[in-house]
Design a protein around this motif. Structure first.
Motif, short mmCIF file in Angstrom:
data_model
loop_
_atom_site.label_atom_id
_atom_site.label_comp_id
_atom_site.label_asym_id
_atom_site.label_seq_id
_atom_site.Cartn_x
_atom_site.Cartn_y
_atom_site.Cartn_z
N UNK A 107 1.35 -4.01 2.96
CA UNK A 107 2.32 -3.64 1.92
C UNK A 107 2.01 -4.32 0.60
N UNK A 108 1.55 -5.58 0.63
CA UNK A 108 1.24 -6.30 -0.60
C UNK A 108 0.15 -5.62 -1.40
N UNK A 109 -0.95 -5.25 -0.73
CA UNK A 109 -2.02 -4.53 -1.42
C UNK A 109 -1.51 -3.19 -1.94
N UNK A 110 -0.71 -2.53 -1.12
CA UNK A 110 -0.17 -1.22 -1.48
C UNK A 110 0.70 -1.31 -2.74
N UNK A 111 1.64 -2.27 -2.78
CA UNK A 111 2.58 -2.33 -3.90
C UNK A 111 1.90 -2.74 -5.19
N UNK A 112 0.87 -3.60 -5.10
CA UNK A 112 0.14 -3.98 -6.30
C UNK A 112 -0.57 -2.77 -6.91
N UNK A 113 -1.27 -2.02 -6.07
CA UNK A 113 -1.96 -0.82 -6.56
C UNK A 113 -0.97 0.25 -7.00
N UNK A 114 0.07 0.42 -6.23
CA UNK A 114 1.04 1.47 -6.51
C UNK A 114 1.75 1.24 -7.85
N UNK A 115 2.30 0.03 -8.02
CA UNK A 115 3.01 -0.27 -9.26
C UNK A 115 2.04 -0.40 -10.43
#
Length: 333
Positions: A107-115
């Motif tokens: 989730x951490x990698x996902x939210x950094x890229x997503x946001x």
């Protein structure tokens, strides 16, 4: 002299004030009666939703809470109450904490890229110096991956990233050969070093459109006078974004962060569909919900009571982290 409207009667009838009062009471009674009938009709139309909600939402939640305090092995079989034994087992289970760490890492990698990508697009499309035509078309294109079923996305990328026949590795191999470099194909989904980040990137691709729509809606809700005043004062693009746009976007950012956290900690479909159980990477991408699924539904390992405890432990973790996020934002404000 007394008011003749109160003291006098004509032909044995009540005076005008009394007649008006009686008419008002009668009208009020009719309105109350009509409102009561209207409310009863409303209850009739609301009843199907309430019944379905109670049966398929409230009852399962309460039933799961009950089973979390039992040693139930399989739904429908006899069980006995064991108190908080399942919860003690959850919080001392190293495999549960490993699954939680996998979930947070993905989730951490996902939210950094997503946001990050959503912010970048928001800055570009909200810049008052540039007027983009066809903005609704871009919004639809960016939001499109969010509408695709997770099963379809998993099948698509599992095919593209196959280490032997996948198109992605074939393209990379062609590039390496062009530069005279020989490298073995990368097992994107089978290697513990790459599987988690690969799934996180795919998840970010699926959901960044939703974050972008939310941020754009927040930007469009900001009064344009602020931007015009900043432009007149000679503020640059980044100054305007840091001093005006970002502070006024805090409520939207908080909403996106909390909803992303809730969805991220419940991650299941992509890792479950893309990771092979027999692969070396499975333990590195097994999320909390996948761990719950193993005890709740998988044949041979079913322990319904323990799975129910895992579900409520995850709920408590999400609740605590969400409250901490709210407290942190309110403290900064």
């Amino acid at each position: 002299m007394k008011d003749t409207r109160i003291t006098q009667k004509r032909d044995g009838q009540p005076d005008s004030w009394q007649r008006e009062n009686n008419m008002a009471k009668t009208t009020q009674k009719k309105k109350t009666s009509n409102l009561t009938k209207y409310n009863r009709a409303g209850y009739f139309f609301v009843a199907p939703f309430v019944i379905v909600f109670l049966i398929f939402s409230v009852y399962p939640v309460l039933r799961t809470l009950l089973l979390s305090f039992t040693n139930c092995k399989l739904a429908g079989t006899p069980y006995k109450f064991t108190g908080i034994e399942n919860y003690a087992r959850v919080f001392t289970d190293k495999f549960f904490w490993r699954a939680l760490w996998n979930t947070v890492r993905i989730w951490g990698v996902n939210i950094v890229l997503q946001l990050g990508l959503a912010f970048l697009l928001t800055i570009v499309f909200s810049d008052i110096k540039y007027k983009f035509k066809g903005l609704p078309v871009f919004r639809a294109l960016y939001y499109l991956p969010n509408l695709i079923a997770a099963t379809s996305v998993a099948f698509l990328f599992k095919t593209l990233l196959d280490w032997r026949y996948g198109s992605f590795n074939q393209i990379l191999n062609s590039i390496y050969q062009f530069f005279g470099v020989n490298k073995t194909p990368v097992d994107w989904l089978g290697s513990p070093a790459t599987a988690g980040n690969t799934i996180a990137i795919i998840s970010a691709w699926m959901w960044f459109g939703n974050s972008f729509i939310m941020l754009m809606a927040g930007v469009q809700g900001i009064n344009k006078d602020y931007f015009e005043a900043a432009a007149i004062d000679g503020a640059g693009r980044w100054t305007t974004f840091g001093k005006i746009t970002l502070p006024l976007l805090k409520p939207i950012l908080l909403y996106v962060a909390i909803t992303s956290l809730i969805g991220g900690l419940q991650m299941f479909d992509l890792p479950f569909l893309m990771a092979e159980k027999a692969s070396a990477s499975y333990n590195s991408v097994e999320t909390v919900v996948m761990y719950l699924y193993k005890f709740g539904f998988a044949t041979g390992t079913t322990q319904t009571g323990y799975a129910s405890a895992i579900a409520y432990a995850l709920f408590l973790i999400i609740l605590i982290v969400s409250v901490l996020q709210l407290k942190l934002v309110n403290k900064e404000d």
